[in-house]
Scaffold this motif. Sequence first.
Motif, short mmCIF file in Angstrom:
data_model
loop_
_atom_site.label_atom_id
_atom_site.label_comp_id
_atom_site.label_asym_id
_atom_site.label_seq_id
_atom_site.Cartn_x
_atom_site.Cartn_y
_atom_site.Cartn_z
N GLU A 189 20.66 -57.46 -34.63
CA GLU A 189 21.73 -56.56 -35.06
C GLU A 189 22.93 -56.65 -34.11
OE1 GLU A 189 21.72 -55.09 -37.85
OE2 GLU A 189 19.62 -55.07 -38.41
N PRO A 190 24.14 -56.37 -34.62
CA PRO A 190 25.33 -56.44 -33.78
C PRO A 190 25.24 -55.59 -32.51
CG PRO A 190 25.97 -56.26 -36.07
CD PRO A 190 24.48 -56.07 -36.02
N GLU A 191 24.59 -54.43 -32.59
CA GLU A 191 24.51 -53.59 -31.39
C GLU A 191 23.63 -54.21 -30.31
OE1 GLU A 191 23.88 -52.57 -34.55
OE2 GLU A 191 22.04 -51.37 -34.62
N VAL A 192 22.67 -55.06 -30.68
CA VAL A 192 21.88 -55.78 -29.68
C VAL A 192 22.76 -56.82 -28.99
CG1 VAL A 192 19.89 -57.32 -29.34
CG2 VAL A 192 19.70 -55.34 -30.86
N VAL A 193 23.62 -57.48 -29.76
CA VAL A 193 24.56 -58.43 -29.17
C VAL A 193 25.48 -57.69 -28.19
CG1 VAL A 193 26.42 -60.09 -29.60
CG2 VAL A 193 24.49 -59.93 -31.20
N ARG A 194 26.01 -56.54 -28.60
CA ARG A 194 26.86 -55.76 -27.71
C ARG A 194 26.13 -55.40 -26.42
NH1 ARG A 194 27.99 -52.58 -32.67
NH2 ARG A 194 30.01 -53.28 -33.42
N GLY A 195 24.89 -54.93 -26.54
CA GLY A 195 24.11 -54.57 -25.37
C GLY A 195 23.88 -55.75 -24.45
N ALA A 196 23.65 -56.93 -25.02
CA ALA A 196 23.45 -58.14 -24.22
C ALA A 196 24.73 -58.52 -23.47
CB ALA A 196 22.99 -59.28 -25.12
N VAL A 197 25.86 -58.41 -24.14
CA VAL A 197 27.14 -58.74 -23.50
C VAL A 197 27.44 -57.75 -22.38
CG1 VAL A 197 29.65 -58.88 -23.87
CG2 VAL A 197 28.07 -59.94 -25.51
N VAL A 198 27.23 -56.47 -22.63
CA VAL A 198 27.44 -55.45 -21.60
C VAL A 198 26.61 -55.79 -20.36
CG1 VAL A 198 26.93 -53.04 -21.02
CG2 VAL A 198 28.16 -53.58 -23.13
N HIS A 199 25.35 -56.13 -20.58
CA HIS A 199 24.47 -56.46 -19.45
C HIS A 199 24.88 -57.76 -18.77
CE1 HIS A 199 20.98 -56.99 -16.97
NE2 HIS A 199 20.78 -58.17 -17.52
N ALA A 200 25.11 -58.80 -19.57
CA ALA A 200 25.41 -60.12 -19.00
C ALA A 200 26.64 -60.10 -18.10
CB ALA A 200 25.59 -61.15 -20.11
N GLU A 209 32.68 -33.52 -33.94
CA GLU A 209 32.52 -33.44 -32.48
C GLU A 209 31.36 -34.33 -32.01
OE1 GLU A 209 32.35 -30.55 -34.39
OE2 GLU A 209 34.44 -29.95 -34.15
N ALA A 210 30.29 -34.33 -32.79
CA ALA A 210 29.12 -35.15 -32.43
C ALA A 210 29.47 -36.64 -32.47
CB ALA A 210 27.96 -34.85 -33.37
N VAL A 211 30.19 -37.07 -33.49
CA VAL A 211 30.59 -38.47 -33.58
C VAL A 211 31.52 -38.84 -32.43
CG1 VAL A 211 31.86 -40.17 -34.96
CG2 VAL A 211 30.23 -38.64 -36.08
N ASP A 212 32.47 -37.97 -32.12
CA ASP A 212 33.37 -38.24 -31.01
C ASP A 212 32.61 -38.39 -29.69
OD1 ASP A 212 36.08 -38.52 -29.89
OD2 ASP A 212 35.60 -36.61 -28.90
N ARG A 213 31.69 -37.48 -29.44
CA ARG A 213 30.87 -37.57 -28.21
C ARG A 213 30.06 -38.86 -28.19
NH1 ARG A 213 28.77 -32.77 -29.58
NH2 ARG A 213 26.66 -33.55 -29.32
N TRP A 214 29.47 -39.20 -29.33
CA TRP A 214 28.63 -40.38 -29.44
C TRP A 214 29.42 -41.66 -29.16
CZ3 TRP A 214 28.04 -43.94 -33.79
CH2 TRP A 214 26.93 -44.78 -33.67
N LEU A 215 30.66 -41.71 -29.66
CA LEU A 215 31.49 -42.90 -29.48
C LEU A 215 32.13 -43.00 -28.08
CD1 LEU A 215 33.23 -43.05 -32.97
CD2 LEU A 215 31.43 -44.56 -32.09
N THR A 216 32.13 -41.92 -27.33
CA THR A 216 32.77 -41.94 -26.02
C THR A 216 31.82 -41.76 -24.85
OG1 THR A 216 33.28 -39.57 -26.19
CG2 THR A 216 34.99 -41.13 -26.92
N PHE A 230 30.86 -50.55 -24.88
CA PHE A 230 29.98 -51.00 -25.96
C PHE A 230 30.69 -51.03 -27.32
CE2 PHE A 230 26.76 -50.03 -29.21
CZ PHE A 230 25.74 -50.93 -28.90
N TRP A 231 31.33 -49.94 -27.71
CA TRP A 231 31.94 -49.85 -29.03
C TRP A 231 33.24 -50.64 -29.14
CZ3 TRP A 231 28.60 -48.88 -32.38
CH2 TRP A 231 27.58 -47.94 -32.17
N ARG A 232 33.71 -51.20 -28.06
CA ARG A 232 34.94 -51.99 -28.09
C ARG A 232 34.67 -53.46 -28.33
NH1 ARG A 232 38.59 -50.32 -23.29
NH2 ARG A 232 40.09 -51.46 -24.55
N LEU A 233 33.41 -53.82 -28.49
CA LEU A 233 33.01 -55.21 -28.74
C LEU A 233 32.71 -55.38 -30.22
CD1 LEU A 233 30.51 -55.55 -25.74
CD2 LEU A 233 32.86 -56.40 -25.84
#
Length: 193
Positions: A140-151, A95-102, A159-162
């Motif tokens: 790290e890949p998650e920093v790239v994701r965060g940058a794309v989300v912002h840009a 349940e925690a993973v599901d919440r975290w990913l959504t 976020f998790w779809r990138l």
Amino acid sequence: MTSRVLLLSPAMSASLRQARFDDGGSIDGSGAARARSAAGTLPSAVRVLTSPGVRCRETAAALGLDGLQVPELAGLDVGRWRGRTLEEVGAAEPEAVDRWLTDPECAPHGGESVRDLCGRVARWLAEAQEWEGRTVAVVEPEVVRGAVVHALGMPAAVFWRLDVPPLTVTELSGRAGRWNLRLGCPLAAAEAD
């Protein structure tokens, strides 16, 4: 004035191969070899930065880059999940993973939420947009994701779809409060394998 930021994802590591939350491990032999083969292929930069993570620092070194560590470019803090595989955490806390990913506001691991990471990266990009010239940052890949989300002004829920493959460059060019984006360019020599 146009600022250019090249975000380079780290080389392959055992953690990435195992879908393990970053455990501070090194890049693996094949990842290091691919990075070394791509040394010299990046355009020259006014500044080189790295995430404080081991695999980012090692990737930069294998590429022949001497980068300054920037705490704002650290990967997502996953708290007590650090070092565990996604499969292990999913079996123990589904349940925690599901919440975290959504839910980008959720941080059941006790670390940082996706929204918090996106905000941290957005603040760093606001500063970077004022810099003249090109910046290369091994992050790290998650920093790239965060940058794309912002840009692109996207909601943090995407976020998790990138996907961010190892040793790819995501280029941001910006001025006047706006970023343009060029995604996932592989390093030229790394394609030779």
